[in-house]
Design a protein around this motif. Structure first.
Motif, PDB file in Angstrom:
ATOM      1  N   GLU A 190       0.626  -3.193  -4.655  1.00 17.92           N
ATOM      2  CA  GLU A 190      -0.034  -4.498  -4.571  1.00 17.92           C
ATOM      3  C   GLU A 190      -1.219  -4.447  -3.614  1.00 17.92           C
ATOM      4  O   GLU A 190      -2.283  -4.992  -3.909  1.00 17.92           O
ATOM      5  CB  GLU A 190       0.962  -5.567  -4.117  1.00 17.92           C
ATOM      6  N   ARG A 191      -1.036  -3.810  -2.475  1.00 18.96           N
ATOM      7  CA  ARG A 191      -2.126  -3.709  -1.503  1.00 18.96           C
ATOM      8  C   ARG A 191      -3.285  -2.913  -2.086  1.00 18.96           C
ATOM      9  O   ARG A 191      -4.443  -3.285  -1.949  1.00 18.96           O
ATOM     10  CB  ARG A 191      -1.626  -3.050  -0.217  1.00 18.96           C
ATOM     11  N   ARG A 192      -2.982  -1.813  -2.746  1.00 18.10           N
ATOM     12  CA  ARG A 192      -4.046  -1.016  -3.363  1.00 18.10           C
ATOM     13  C   ARG A 192      -4.790  -1.839  -4.408  1.00 18.10           C
ATOM     14  O   ARG A 192      -6.015  -1.786  -4.490  1.00 18.10           O
ATOM     15  CB  ARG A 192      -3.471   0.253  -3.997  1.00 18.10           C
ATOM     16  N   LYS A 251      -0.853  -0.553 -14.729  1.00 15.27           N
ATOM     17  CA  LYS A 251      -0.724   0.794 -14.155  1.00 15.27           C
ATOM     18  C   LYS A 251      -0.827   0.673 -12.646  1.00 15.27           C
ATOM     19  O   LYS A 251      -1.550  -0.178 -12.129  1.00 15.27           O
ATOM     20  CB  LYS A 251      -1.849   1.714 -14.652  1.00 15.27           C
ATOM     21  N   ASP A 252      -0.113   1.545 -11.942  1.00  8.92           N
ATOM     22  CA  ASP A 252      -0.218   1.595 -10.485  1.00  8.92           C
ATOM     23  C   ASP A 252      -1.244   2.644 -10.088  1.00  8.92           C
ATOM     24  O   ASP A 252      -1.423   3.652 -10.775  1.00  8.92           O
ATOM     25  CB  ASP A 252       1.136   1.932  -9.857  1.00  8.92           C
ATOM     26  N   LEU A 253      -1.884   2.400  -8.981  1.00  8.10           N
ATOM     27  CA  LEU A 253      -2.885   3.308  -8.438  1.00  8.10           C
ATOM     28  C   LEU A 253      -2.165   4.355  -7.584  1.00  8.10           C
ATOM     29  O   LEU A 253      -1.671   4.049  -6.513  1.00  8.10           O
ATOM     30  CB  LEU A 253      -3.895   2.510  -7.606  1.00  8.10           C
ATOM     31  N   THR A 288      -4.565  -0.006   3.361  1.00  7.56           N
ATOM     32  CA  THR A 288      -4.586  -0.806   4.586  1.00  7.56           C
ATOM     33  C   THR A 288      -4.865  -2.270   4.268  1.00  7.56           C
ATOM     34  O   THR A 288      -5.648  -2.576   3.372  1.00  7.56           O
ATOM     35  CB  THR A 288      -5.682  -0.275   5.532  1.00  7.56           C
ATOM     36  N   ASP A 289      -4.238  -3.170   5.020  1.00 11.51           N
ATOM     37  CA  ASP A 289      -4.458  -4.601   4.837  1.00 11.51           C
ATOM     38  C   ASP A 289      -5.838  -4.970   5.375  1.00 11.51           C
ATOM     39  O   ASP A 289      -6.126  -4.766   6.546  1.00 11.51           O
ATOM     40  CB  ASP A 289      -3.373  -5.385   5.581  1.00 11.51           C
ATOM     41  N   HIS A 290      -6.692  -5.490   4.498  1.00  8.10           N
ATOM     42  CA  HIS A 290      -8.043  -5.884   4.893  1.00  8.10           C
ATOM     43  C   HIS A 290      -8.268  -7.368   4.686  1.00  8.10           C
ATOM     44  O   HIS A 290      -9.406  -7.799   4.494  1.00  8.10           O
ATOM     45  CB  HIS A 290      -9.082  -5.095   4.082  1.00  8.10           C
ATOM     46  N   MET A 344       6.836   0.424   4.286  1.00  2.00           N
ATOM     47  CA  MET A 344       6.246  -0.360   3.223  1.00  2.00           C
ATOM     48  C   MET A 344       6.874   0.091   1.901  1.00  2.00           C
ATOM     49  O   MET A 344       7.003   1.260   1.638  1.00  2.00           O
ATOM     50  CB  MET A 344       4.733  -0.132   3.221  1.00  2.00           C
ATOM     51  N   THR A 345       7.240  -0.850   1.095  1.00  2.00           N
ATOM     52  CA  THR A 345       7.871  -0.515  -0.181  1.00  2.00           C
ATOM     53  C   THR A 345       6.823  -0.046  -1.175  1.00  2.00           C
ATOM     54  O   THR A 345       5.635  -0.269  -1.006  1.00  2.00           O
ATOM     55  CB  THR A 345       8.597  -1.745  -0.766  1.00  2.00           C
TER      56      THR A 345
END
Length: 136
Positions: A8-10, A60-62, A83-85, A1-2
């Motif tokens: 983005e997922r977070r 900002k990134d998490l 995780t993808d939810h 995963m990049t």
């Protein structure tokens, strides 16, 4: 995963948790205004409200440390925000997924491993009896 995919997922999962927080808050306090809800959520998870706003809007990134702190504050399993939810399209599958996640959240930390073991056995189509202690 990049790196971009992780951030983005977070962000998506943080947004999902924020929406859940708002639903629960409105159920408990129906007269609570929408204004200030992000501040209440930020305080709930122990994050500065300005930082929470920056996380939500992508300025900002998490990072991993903050992710861990938020997961702990929300009683989520480690790595949940990574995780993808995405909810399945089928209404029954959505209801099942929601119920399973609620069961997991309500399970004491010390018992979560056992719960996961039971579900893993079910998914693998192994008999549950294998998990039980031998009868003498």
């Amino acid at each position: 995963m990049t790196i971009k995919a992780v951030s983005e997922r977070r962000r998506e999962n943080l947004e999902m948790q924020f929406e859940l927080f708002k639903r629960k808050r409105r159920a408990a306090f129906p007269s609570d205004p929408e204004k200030g809800m992000l501040k209440r959520f930020a305080e709930h998870v122990g994050v500065d409200p300005i930082q929470m706003s920056q996380l939500r809007n992508g300025h900002k990134d998490l990072g991993a440390l903050l992710r861990d702190r938020i997961e702990t504050a929300l009683a989520l399993p480690s790595g949940w925000l990574d995780t993808d939810h995405a909810m399945p399209a089928d209404a029954d599958a959505q209801a099942f997924q929601t119920a399973i996640m609620e069961l997991y959240r309500r399970t004491p930390d010390a018992s979560r491993g056992a719960l996961l073991k039971v579900f893993s056995h079910l998914v693998a189509a192994k008999p549950i009896e294998e998990l039980l202690p031998p009868c003498d």
